[in-house]
Design a protein around this motif. Structure first.
Motif, mmCIF file in Angstrom:
data_model
loop_
_atom_site.group_PDB
_atom_site.id
_atom_site.type_symbol
_atom_site.label_atom_id
_atom_site.label_comp_id
_atom_site.label_asym_id
_atom_site.label_seq_id
_atom_site.Cartn_x
_atom_site.Cartn_y
_atom_site.Cartn_z
ATOM 1 N N PRO A 165 75.199 23.603 -29.085
ATOM 2 C CA PRO A 165 74.446 24.853 -29.203
ATOM 3 C C PRO A 165 75.117 25.807 -30.176
ATOM 4 O O PRO A 165 76.340 25.948 -30.204
ATOM 5 C CB PRO A 165 74.456 25.402 -27.775
ATOM 6 C CG PRO A 165 75.704 24.851 -27.173
ATOM 7 C CD PRO A 165 75.864 23.488 -27.763
ATOM 8 N N GLY A 166 74.305 26.474 -30.999
ATOM 9 C CA GLY A 166 74.829 27.312 -32.058
ATOM 10 C C GLY A 166 75.561 28.538 -31.538
ATOM 11 O O GLY A 166 75.026 29.314 -30.751
ATOM 12 N N VAL A 181 66.843 28.869 -25.281
ATOM 13 C CA VAL A 181 66.648 27.548 -24.694
ATOM 14 C C VAL A 181 65.241 27.085 -25.035
ATOM 15 O O VAL A 181 64.268 27.812 -24.833
ATOM 16 C CB VAL A 181 66.839 27.578 -23.167
ATOM 17 C CG1 VAL A 181 66.563 26.192 -22.570
ATOM 18 C CG2 VAL A 181 68.242 28.046 -22.802
ATOM 19 N N PHE A 182 65.131 25.873 -25.576
ATOM 20 C CA PHE A 182 63.838 25.256 -25.828
ATOM 21 C C PHE A 182 63.579 24.217 -24.744
ATOM 22 O O PHE A 182 64.457 23.404 -24.429
ATOM 23 C CB PHE A 182 63.799 24.592 -27.204
ATOM 24 C CG PHE A 182 63.838 25.567 -28.343
ATOM 25 C CD1 PHE A 182 62.687 26.225 -28.749
ATOM 26 C CD2 PHE A 182 65.029 25.832 -29.006
ATOM 27 C CE1 PHE A 182 62.718 27.123 -29.798
ATOM 28 C CE2 PHE A 182 65.065 26.733 -30.058
ATOM 29 C CZ PHE A 182 63.902 27.378 -30.460
ATOM 30 N N ILE A 221 73.767 32.733 -43.379
ATOM 31 C CA ILE A 221 74.176 31.897 -42.248
ATOM 32 C C ILE A 221 74.170 30.447 -42.696
ATOM 33 O O ILE A 221 73.177 29.961 -43.243
ATOM 34 C CB ILE A 221 73.244 32.079 -41.038
ATOM 35 C CG1 ILE A 221 73.262 33.534 -40.543
ATOM 36 C CG2 ILE A 221 73.655 31.145 -39.906
ATOM 37 C CD1 ILE A 221 72.374 33.780 -39.335
ATOM 38 N N VAL A 222 75.299 29.770 -42.461
ATOM 39 C CA VAL A 222 75.397 28.335 -42.736
ATOM 40 C C VAL A 222 75.812 27.639 -41.452
ATOM 41 O O VAL A 222 76.426 28.241 -40.562
ATOM 42 C CB VAL A 222 76.404 28.025 -43.868
ATOM 43 C CG1 VAL A 222 75.978 28.658 -45.172
ATOM 44 C CG2 VAL A 222 77.813 28.488 -43.483
ATOM 45 N N GLY A 223 75.468 26.360 -41.355
ATOM 46 C CA GLY A 223 75.842 25.601 -40.170
ATOM 47 C C GLY A 223 75.185 24.243 -40.193
ATOM 48 O O GLY A 223 74.299 23.972 -41.012
ATOM 49 N N PRO A 224 75.598 23.358 -39.280
ATOM 50 C CA PRO A 224 75.012 22.023 -39.224
ATOM 51 C C PRO A 224 73.514 22.081 -38.931
ATOM 52 O O PRO A 224 73.010 23.057 -38.367
ATOM 53 C CB PRO A 224 75.768 21.348 -38.061
ATOM 54 C CG PRO A 224 76.998 22.169 -37.865
ATOM 55 C CD PRO A 224 76.647 23.557 -38.261
ATOM 56 N N SER A 225 72.797 21.032 -39.295
ATOM 57 C CA SER A 225 71.375 20.953 -38.985
ATOM 58 C C SER A 225 71.169 21.050 -37.474
ATOM 59 O O SER A 225 71.914 20.452 -36.692
ATOM 60 C CB SER A 225 70.794 19.627 -39.487
ATOM 61 O OG SER A 225 70.859 19.560 -40.900
ATOM 62 N N GLY A 226 70.177 21.842 -37.080
ATOM 63 C CA GLY A 226 69.856 21.984 -35.667
ATOM 64 C C GLY A 226 70.718 22.968 -34.912
ATOM 65 O O GLY A 226 70.634 23.056 -33.679
ATOM 66 N N CYS A 227 71.544 23.754 -35.626
ATOM 67 C CA CYS A 227 72.449 24.683 -34.931
ATOM 68 C C CYS A 227 71.792 26.016 -34.597
ATOM 69 O O CYS A 227 72.405 26.864 -33.939
ATOM 70 C CB CYS A 227 73.713 24.921 -35.759
ATOM 71 S SG CYS A 227 73.452 25.947 -37.224
ATOM 72 N N GLY A 228 70.553 26.228 -35.045
ATOM 73 C CA GLY A 228 69.855 27.461 -34.689
ATOM 74 C C GLY A 228 69.803 28.510 -35.779
ATOM 75 O O GLY A 228 69.437 29.658 -35.515
ATOM 76 N N VAL A 288 66.830 22.509 -23.773
ATOM 77 C CA VAL A 288 67.813 22.288 -24.830
ATOM 78 C C VAL A 288 68.348 23.652 -25.255
ATOM 79 O O VAL A 288 67.587 24.522 -25.701
ATOM 80 C CB VAL A 288 67.192 21.566 -26.041
ATOM 81 C CG1 VAL A 288 68.212 21.454 -27.167
ATOM 82 C CG2 VAL A 288 66.697 20.184 -25.638
ATOM 83 N N LEU A 289 69.647 23.856 -25.077
ATOM 84 C CA LEU A 289 70.274 25.117 -25.462
ATOM 85 C C LEU A 289 70.508 25.096 -26.969
ATOM 86 O O LEU A 289 71.350 24.350 -27.465
ATOM 87 C CB LEU A 289 71.594 25.301 -24.711
ATOM 88 C CG LEU A 289 72.357 26.595 -24.977
ATOM 89 C CD1 LEU A 289 71.520 27.820 -24.584
ATOM 90 C CD2 LEU A 289 73.686 26.593 -24.230
ATOM 91 N N ALA A 290 69.752 25.934 -27.706
ATOM 92 C CA ALA A 290 69.847 25.962 -29.165
ATOM 93 C C ALA A 290 70.856 26.996 -29.645
ATOM 94 O O ALA A 290 71.626 26.743 -30.575
ATOM 95 C CB ALA A 290 68.481 26.247 -29.768
#
Length: 267
Positions: free
Chosen positions: A212-213, A12-13, A38-45, A20-22
């Motif tokens: 959240p990721g 959590v940030f 690791i791949v994922g959307p921007s901001g997913c952690g 904000v739960l990252a």
């Protein structure tokens, strides 16, 4: 042994009294000498995961460990290669690679032998006295990778290391990384936005959800690569034309598209 474990990790940030739960309850194990992307959307952690293994950030709950020891700080068993080359501009190629070895107190003869070994491995011979501004982006990243390998870490952490390179140089560096990791294997955690890059490089690809990721799925690439003998193809474009490669790439891309679609619906 260099086994990485995420045990029920959340992060959590805090921003202006709100949180904000990252990352949300992440469980993952990376085996010794395994290459995981690791791949994922921007901001997913994605990068947060890497920074926690590096000891640069810490979970809000759960634990990250390497070789059964909880990560509490950075250490010489883990080396990081960032997207920006992070070379010292006033030092030569040789001096940049030497820097960590000096900090570890390695004696001069062993430093020289180690530097020469990794300069050979990364095809840097003839550039020992060059300064970073005299090198292309690809050459600078070769120096950064050589510097990381020279420390002899069990774990190599790579945060979008080719993201700042032009398309042609990026392809060359992907081929070089495959060659280097086959010749001198390490446990690698590789962060990328590029689906093709993840499939070409990794043994397994972790697909993360939108924030959240969470770990959405883990795709086994190694068994497909071995079954279809990808290593017989020396050029990346030949591998990417294979039906088995296209099938994995398409599967991961569709999984990511679902996450981006969910992001649009929520906005």
């Amino acid at each position: 042994m260099s086994v990485i474990r995420f045990d029920d990790v959340s992060r959590v940030f805090s921003h202006n009294r709100s949180g904000v739960l990252a990352l949300d309850h992440v469980d993952l194990e990376i085996d010794d000498r395994e290459f995981v992307a690791i791949v994922g959307p921007s901001g997913c952690g994605k990068t947060t995961c890497l920074r926690m293994v590096a000891g640069l950030e810490f979970p809000s709950s759960g634990a990250v460990s390497v070789d059964g020891r909880k990560v509490l700080r950075p250490g010489p068993d883990r080396a990081v290669v960032f997207q920006q080359f992070a070379l010292f501009p006033w030092k030569t190629v040789y001096q940049n690679i030497e820097l960590g070895l000096r900090a570890q107190g390695v004696q001069a003869p062993k430093r020289r032998d180690t530097i020469e070994r990794y300069m050979d491995l990364m095809n840097l011979r003839g550039h020992e006295s060059a300064y970073p501004h005299q090198l292309s982006g690809g050459m600078q990243q070769r120096v950064a990778i050589a510097r990381a390998y020279a420390l002899d870490p069990g774990v190599l952490l790579m945060d979008e290391p080719f993201g700042a390179l032009d398309a042609q140089t990026r392809i060359v560096m992907q081929e070089e990384l495959v060659r280097v990791t086959r010749a001198n294997p390490r446990t690698v955690l590789f962060i990328t936005h590029a689906v093709e890059e993840s499939v070409y490089l990794a043994d397994r690809v972790v697909v993360m959800t939108n924030r959240p990721g969470r770990m959405k799925e883990i795709v086994d690439v190694k068994s497909v690569r071995e079954a279809n003998q990808w290593d017989q193809h020396k050029r990346i474009e030949d591998v990417m034309d294979l039906e088995s490669f296209v099938r994995l790439r398409t599967h991961i891309w569709k999984s990511l598209r679902d996450e981006h679609g969910g992001e649009r619906e929520a906005s």
